[in-house]
Every structure is written in C-alpha cells, then in structure tokens.
Design a protein around this motif. Sequence first.
Motif, short mmCIF file in Angstrom:
data_model
loop_
_atom_site.label_atom_id
_atom_site.label_comp_id
_atom_site.label_asym_id
_atom_site.label_seq_id
_atom_site.Cartn_x
_atom_site.Cartn_y
_atom_site.Cartn_z
N ASP A 7 -52.61 -3.08 3.70
CA ASP A 7 -51.77 -4.22 3.33
C ASP A 7 -52.66 -5.20 2.57
N CYS A 8 -52.68 -5.06 1.24
CA CYS A 8 -53.67 -5.74 0.40
C CYS A 8 -53.16 -7.07 -0.13
N PHE A 9 -52.67 -7.93 0.75
CA PHE A 9 -52.09 -9.18 0.25
C PHE A 9 -53.13 -10.12 -0.33
N SER A 10 -54.42 -9.91 0.01
CA SER A 10 -55.50 -10.70 -0.58
C SER A 10 -56.51 -9.80 -1.27
N GLY A 11 -56.02 -8.68 -1.77
CA GLY A 11 -56.91 -7.77 -2.49
C GLY A 11 -57.60 -6.78 -1.57
N ILE A 12 -58.62 -6.10 -2.12
CA ILE A 12 -59.33 -5.07 -1.36
C ILE A 12 -60.74 -4.90 -1.92
N SER A 13 -61.69 -4.77 -1.04
CA SER A 13 -63.08 -4.48 -1.41
C SER A 13 -63.65 -3.55 -0.36
N GLY A 14 -64.79 -2.94 -0.67
CA GLY A 14 -65.39 -2.01 0.27
C GLY A 14 -65.73 -2.63 1.61
N ASP A 15 -66.32 -3.83 1.58
CA ASP A 15 -66.71 -4.46 2.83
C ASP A 15 -65.50 -4.91 3.65
N MET A 16 -64.42 -5.29 2.96
CA MET A 16 -63.19 -5.66 3.68
C MET A 16 -62.56 -4.43 4.35
N VAL A 17 -62.64 -3.27 3.67
CA VAL A 17 -62.10 -2.03 4.26
C VAL A 17 -62.84 -1.72 5.56
N ILE A 18 -64.16 -1.75 5.52
CA ILE A 18 -64.93 -1.42 6.73
C ILE A 18 -64.69 -2.46 7.82
N GLY A 19 -64.67 -3.74 7.45
CA GLY A 19 -64.39 -4.78 8.44
C GLY A 19 -63.04 -4.55 9.12
N ALA A 20 -62.03 -4.20 8.33
CA ALA A 20 -60.69 -3.98 8.88
C ALA A 20 -60.66 -2.75 9.80
N LEU A 21 -61.36 -1.69 9.41
CA LEU A 21 -61.40 -0.48 10.25
C LEU A 21 -62.10 -0.75 11.59
N ILE A 22 -63.19 -1.50 11.54
CA ILE A 22 -63.87 -1.88 12.78
C ILE A 22 -62.94 -2.75 13.62
N TYR A 44 -81.63 -0.87 4.14
CA TYR A 44 -80.57 -1.81 4.50
C TYR A 44 -80.50 -1.97 6.02
N THR A 45 -79.85 -3.03 6.45
CA THR A 45 -79.34 -3.13 7.81
C THR A 45 -77.87 -3.54 7.69
N LEU A 46 -77.10 -3.23 8.72
CA LEU A 46 -75.68 -3.55 8.74
C LEU A 46 -75.43 -4.68 9.71
N SER A 47 -74.44 -5.50 9.40
CA SER A 47 -74.02 -6.52 10.36
C SER A 47 -72.50 -6.61 10.35
N TRP A 48 -71.94 -6.93 11.50
CA TRP A 48 -70.51 -7.18 11.59
C TRP A 48 -70.29 -8.22 12.67
N GLU A 49 -69.35 -9.10 12.43
CA GLU A 49 -69.08 -10.17 13.39
C GLU A 49 -67.65 -10.64 13.24
N LYS A 50 -67.15 -11.25 14.30
CA LYS A 50 -65.81 -11.84 14.26
C LYS A 50 -65.88 -13.19 13.57
N VAL A 51 -64.93 -13.40 12.65
CA VAL A 51 -64.80 -14.70 12.00
C VAL A 51 -63.32 -15.07 12.00
N PHE A 61 -67.91 -7.67 7.62
CA PHE A 61 -68.93 -6.63 7.55
C PHE A 61 -69.86 -6.92 6.38
N ASP A 62 -71.16 -6.75 6.59
CA ASP A 62 -72.13 -6.97 5.52
C ASP A 62 -73.20 -5.89 5.50
N VAL A 63 -73.64 -5.57 4.30
CA VAL A 63 -74.82 -4.73 4.09
C VAL A 63 -75.94 -5.68 3.66
N ILE A 64 -77.00 -5.73 4.43
CA ILE A 64 -78.12 -6.63 4.14
C ILE A 64 -79.30 -5.77 3.70
N LEU A 65 -79.79 -6.04 2.51
CA LEU A 65 -80.85 -5.21 1.96
C LEU A 65 -82.18 -5.51 2.62
#
Length: 293
Positions: A7-22, A44-51, A61-65
């Motif tokens: 449901d892409c009411f505010s668009g779609i990006s790779g990090d948003m897809v992973i955040g939504a799946l988590i 890289y390291t990965l991070s995810w948090e509730k906002v 979700f973030d990919v941190i280099l």
Amino acid sequence: MRTLYFDCFSGISGDMVIGALIDAGADPFQMEEELKKLNIEEEYTLSWEKVVKNGITSTKFDVILSRKPEHLHEHIQSHEQHHHHEHSHYNDHSHDHEQSHILDHNEHSHSNSNSHEHHHHHDHRTYKQIVEIINEANFNASVKNMSLAIFKKIGEAEGHIHGLPLEKVHFHEVGAVDSIIDIIGAAILINQLGIQSVLSSAIPTGSGHIHIDHGIYPVPAPATLEILKGVPIAASDIRSELATPTGAAIAAVLAESFCPLPTMTVESIGYGAGTKTFKNHPNVLRIIIGEMQ
C-alpha cells in the motif's frame, strides 16, 4: 493463497520495504545471518528501530556503511543521516543518493555539489559482479531468483537511459551496498514469511525536481520512470521523490498486478518508515499480509 499487498500511499523505497516487512513480523536477525552468505558483511552494519511517523508506529531500517575513507567521509555522514528522504536540494527530494549511486560509466563528475561523487573509479561494482556474488551466495532458489530479477530490472533501466549494455552498468560502491542489502534482504524476508503472491497499489512518484550526478532532473527520475514502464503511477502533489529505483524495481518485478486493496483475510500489517516527515500524512510504506481465496 498467502498474499502481500504493498500500500504505497507515500511511495516505496528499498529501506521502507524492509522496515515494513520487519514491522509485519519478519525476523531481521535471520535476514542478517542469511546476508552473511554474500561475504560483504565487513562493509556495513544494519539497524532497525521503532519510530513514530505522524502518529503511526513504524519500523525504520538503515544500512550503515563500515568503511569510511577520508574521501567518502562527508558523503557517508550524509547517507547515514538521510537514508530515506532528507536532503533539501530544490524541492525536498528524497533518495537521490540511491538514484545517483546506481550509475552508468566512467564519465560522471567527481566534483558535483551534492558531495555524492567523492569516489575513485575502483569504488564500484558492476552489474556482472553483483550477479556473481548473488549466484555464489548459496541462497535458496526463491531468494536468488527474486534478487537477480530485481537487479536486472534496475540494470536494464540504467543501461537504457545511458546507452549501455547491461554488462557495462556500474553500481557505485556506496549505493551498491545499499541496493544489495535492500533487494536481497527484501527477498529473504518475503521468502521467510511464506508469501505466495504479491500485489500493489499504484505507485506515487512525487513531483518537483532532484539534483543527481548528471544535473537537475524532474521527478520521477529517469531510472525510476523507466523501471515503472507498464506500472500504474499515482499522481501526487508532494514535492519530493517518493519512489526510488530500488523500491520501484521491487514493486515492478514482484507485483503480479496493481490494484486497490483486494478481498483478503488480514493476518499482519507492517509500516516501514522513511526519514522525512510530511506535514499532512505519515511517510510510511504499509504492507498488508493475509489470505486470499
């Protein structure tokens, strides 16, 4: 049939897809382990948090280099702070880092004012190299095939725009790591959740202009628009880049059709957050998972 609806009411990006799946219940730790099969985890390291975005709890979700050579320091700082949509060149675009890193050939400038091109030419991966690391990673067939199809979609779009054959398309190292993680991570989580079919709403691309490596471009950016050929695009008066090449490719490749929310028994819902906050609506991607008869 277990179905996932974007449901892409505010668009779609790779990090948003992973955040939504988590957010919908997928296991990010299992994804993290699977991604180690690529043998690039030192990058890289990965991070995810509730906002909370405009009142909606979601997962960011973030990919941190990991590697920060001096010539990349300014860019990477900007990348970490603005992973989804935080720059304000011109009309509040969102993900030009993703657009500008899925690149073409050896002729682009190393001095553009975005500070996005302070790289040496060896700091890239070719489409062919990305295919090789996916093939060598020993993922199951579903994850491998999804990942390869999405990367091919992006590579073909970039090649078409820049007049290059697929094997000559280059992905700059910073952008390539993002794209590799977002695309393969999404494939891992979709497989993990046992999704049998994917559907999507029309894709809003936003409006205005973005500043990428080759200059000031209209939204949607050329690669995004090329990827979305044959996909219904939704009008939006938001002056920001809402759909990125990676997000557009995930939807374009995986969605069997683009339609309103179908008749289904809802089992789980996930919200994947972007970075930017819009005044009048939450900047999140919503996914709905359930059974369709």
